[in-house]
Design a protein around this motif. Structure first.
Motif, PDB file in Angstrom:
ATOM      1  N   ALA A 275       0.829  -1.207   0.000  1.00  0.00           N
ATOM      2  CA  ALA A 275       0.000   0.000   0.000  1.00  0.00           C
ATOM      3  C   ALA A 275       0.866   1.261   0.000  1.00  0.00           C
ATOM      4  O   ALA A 275       0.572   2.230  -0.708  1.00  0.00           O
TER       5      ALA A 275
ATOM      6  N   ARG B 107       1.159   3.947  -3.176  1.00  0.00           N
ATOM      7  CA  ARG B 107       0.806   5.346  -2.922  1.00  0.00           C
ATOM      8  C   ARG B 107       1.853   6.310  -3.471  1.00  0.00           C
ATOM      9  O   ARG B 107       1.574   7.494  -3.673  1.00  0.00           O
TER      10      ARG B 107
ATOM     11  N   ILE C  46     -11.446  -9.167  -4.797  1.00  0.00           N
ATOM     12  CA  ILE C  46     -10.685  -8.278  -5.687  1.00  0.00           C
ATOM     13  C   ILE C  46     -11.515  -7.884  -6.900  1.00  0.00           C
ATOM     14  O   ILE C  46     -11.565  -6.709  -7.296  1.00  0.00           O
TER      15      ILE C  46
ATOM     16  N   SER D  98     -14.198  -5.451  -5.990  1.00  0.00           N
ATOM     17  CA  SER D  98     -13.710  -4.110  -5.637  1.00  0.00           C
ATOM     18  C   SER D  98     -13.054  -3.396  -6.814  1.00  0.00           C
ATOM     19  O   SER D  98     -12.509  -2.300  -6.646  1.00  0.00           O
ATOM     20  N   THR D  99     -13.119  -3.993  -8.009  1.00  0.00           N
ATOM     21  CA  THR D  99     -12.485  -3.379  -9.180  1.00  0.00           C
ATOM     22  C   THR D  99     -12.982  -1.964  -9.462  1.00  0.00           C
ATOM     23  O   THR D  99     -12.174  -1.061  -9.723  1.00  0.00           O
TER      24      THR D  99
ATOM     25  N   ALA E   3     -11.290   0.258  -6.995  1.00  0.00           N
ATOM     26  CA  ALA E   3      -9.858   0.339  -7.280  1.00  0.00           C
ATOM     27  C   ALA E   3      -9.592   1.240  -8.482  1.00  0.00           C
ATOM     28  O   ALA E   3      -8.617   2.004  -8.502  1.00  0.00           O
ATOM     29  N   TRP E   4     -10.466   1.170  -9.481  1.00  0.00           N
ATOM     30  CA  TRP E   4     -10.305   2.015 -10.679  1.00  0.00           C
ATOM     31  C   TRP E   4     -10.379   3.496 -10.312  1.00  0.00           C
ATOM     32  O   TRP E   4      -9.611   4.317 -10.824  1.00  0.00           O
TER      33      TRP E   4
ATOM     34  N   THR F  60      -9.471   4.824  -7.576  1.00  0.00           N
ATOM     35  CA  THR F  60      -8.314   5.245  -6.775  1.00  0.00           C
ATOM     36  C   THR F  60      -7.036   5.358  -7.599  1.00  0.00           C
ATOM     37  O   THR F  60      -6.035   5.880  -7.100  1.00  0.00           O
ATOM     38  N   LEU F  61      -7.069   4.862  -8.840  1.00  0.00           N
ATOM     39  CA  LEU F  61      -5.878   4.941  -9.680  1.00  0.00           C
ATOM     40  C   LEU F  61      -5.611   6.374 -10.109  1.00  0.00           C
ATOM     41  O   LEU F  61      -6.534   7.175 -10.259  1.00  0.00           O
TER      42      LEU F  61
ATOM     43  N   ARG G  67      -4.727   4.948 -15.244  1.00  0.00           N
ATOM     44  CA  ARG G  67      -5.934   4.593 -15.997  1.00  0.00           C
ATOM     45  C   ARG G  67      -5.689   4.706 -17.498  1.00  0.00           C
ATOM     46  O   ARG G  67      -6.156   3.866 -18.280  1.00  0.00           O
TER      47      ARG G  67
END
Length: 365
Positions: A150, A154, A189, A192-193, A196-197, A199-200, A205
């Motif tokens: 993580a 970040r 996983i 949560s895609t 997660a997308w 947060t990219l 992206r």
């Protein structure tokens, strides 16, 4: 006689098969870097220096008894975590990423240390609880993995985060985590895609979108992928010949000595050259599996298996990235790409493999 004994002691903990295979890959590295850099001998000499430093690290670790490796697990992991936290607050920003830490005499990239420290720590943890592994132990080991991943993601450094996540997953897999738990994680996983997308970062992206259709921004974000695919495809079966690649020598191909060096190699040596290179990688991986199968303890089996499978991941991700079947994530071609930090990290891992192979008995501490 004395010289002979000294030489025997010097090479006593070096595996000749693995050492020969690694030497061939390092020779390929120097040959291709000379071409990719346009005949720049300073770049070649710098890579030779990187190789010498990395080989010294390999020799030191190969001669290190296994109980020393176990002792180093916790300090290395804690040091890596402290450095990652320091990067988050005081790291230098380069190209929009905060990955480097200035320690006065030089700058370091702490995430590279975690490529070894994370699987080492997880293997140590499972060794300590080998007698009765429970779901709690797998949860704690997963937490030991997710914390550094993580912090590295970040920075952002998605490529290194993926590699460290893979190395930790391999330890979990080899430690016997059940298929039901792995399938549960996979479902989580996938579910949560969408989150997660969101947060990219924008550039991450865009890289994924460029994988689907790089031509939509051929002169921008898709440029790297398009030029790499052209270089790989134009090599044909036999290649254009050494020093005759046009994509590299006419400056179409970016990052040609680092992340995209496989495109330079493919263009000049073609499909046959790729078969030789992939065969060398497969022989290294096969030797790693032999060492893993013959490892004498739980700790050494987990560590050897993780090192071997992580090396496979390095090669697969880079070749897939250059070939256009994976997004660009900034992973170098192992033992071929120019760079010192990655070279030292990789050969440290192979030094551990040689130590595992030659030091058969683990002394408990």
């Amino acid at each position: 006689m004395i010289k002979r004994r000294l030489w025997q002691r010097f090479v006593a903990h070096l595996d000749p098969v693995l050492l020969t295979l690694l030497g061939l890959l390092l020779l390929v590295s120097l040959v291709v870097i000379y071409s990719a850099s346009g005949g720049n001998w300073f770049r070649v000499l710098a890579q030779m220096t990187n190789i010498l430093v990395a080989c010294a690290a390999l020799w030191i670790v190969a001669n290190m008894p296994l109980h020393y490796l176990m002792r180093a697990a916790v300090p290395a992991y804690l040091l890596g975590m402290v450095l990652l936290i320091a990067v988050a607050f005081f790291g230098e920003i380069t190209n929009g990423a905060r990955r480097w830490l200035n320690i006065g005499v030089t700058t370091i990239q702490p995430s590279e240390l975690m490529r070894i420290a994370v699987p080492l720590m997880m293997a140590w943890y499972f060794e300590k609880h080998e007698a009765m592994l429970t779901l709690k132990n797998y949860f704690v080991a997963t937490l030991l993995l997710l914390l550094p991943v993580a912090l590295i993601a970040r920075q952002p450094d998605l490529g290194t985060a993926i590699l460290i996540a893979a190395s930790g997953f391999y330890v979990l897999f080899l430690a016997g985590i059940s298929w039901r738990i792995m399938l549960t994680f996979l479902v989580i996983i996938m579910a949560s895609t969408p989150f997660a997308w969101s947060t990219l970062h924008d550039y991450q992206r865009h890289r994924i979108m460029m994988l689907l259709d790089p031509a939509q921004d051929a002169l921008g974000r898709g440029y790297h992928t398009i030029q790499a695919i052209i270089a790989v495809g134009s090599g044909g079966i036999f290649g254009k010949g050494y020093l005759n690649g046009t994509q590299a020598h006419l400056d179409f191909l970016p990052e040609r000595t680092t992340d995209f060096i496989f495109a330079v190699y493919s263009e000049e040596f073609g499909l046959l050259g790729n078969i030789v290179l992939v065969s060398l990688y497969l022989f290294v991986i096969a030797r790693g599996f032999v060492i893993t199968a013959n490892a004498s303890t739980y700790f050494t089996r987990l560590m050897a298996g993780s090192i071997t499978l992580t090396f496979f991941t390095y090669a697969f991700v880079n070749m897939g990235m250059v070939s256009g079947i994976l997004p660009v994530v900034g992973v170098p071609l192992p033992l071929i790409s120019y760079g010192g930090t990655s070279m030292v990290t990789l050969l440290l891992g192979f030094g551990m493999l040689m130590s595992i192979h030659t030091h058969k008995k683990l002394v408990q501490t």
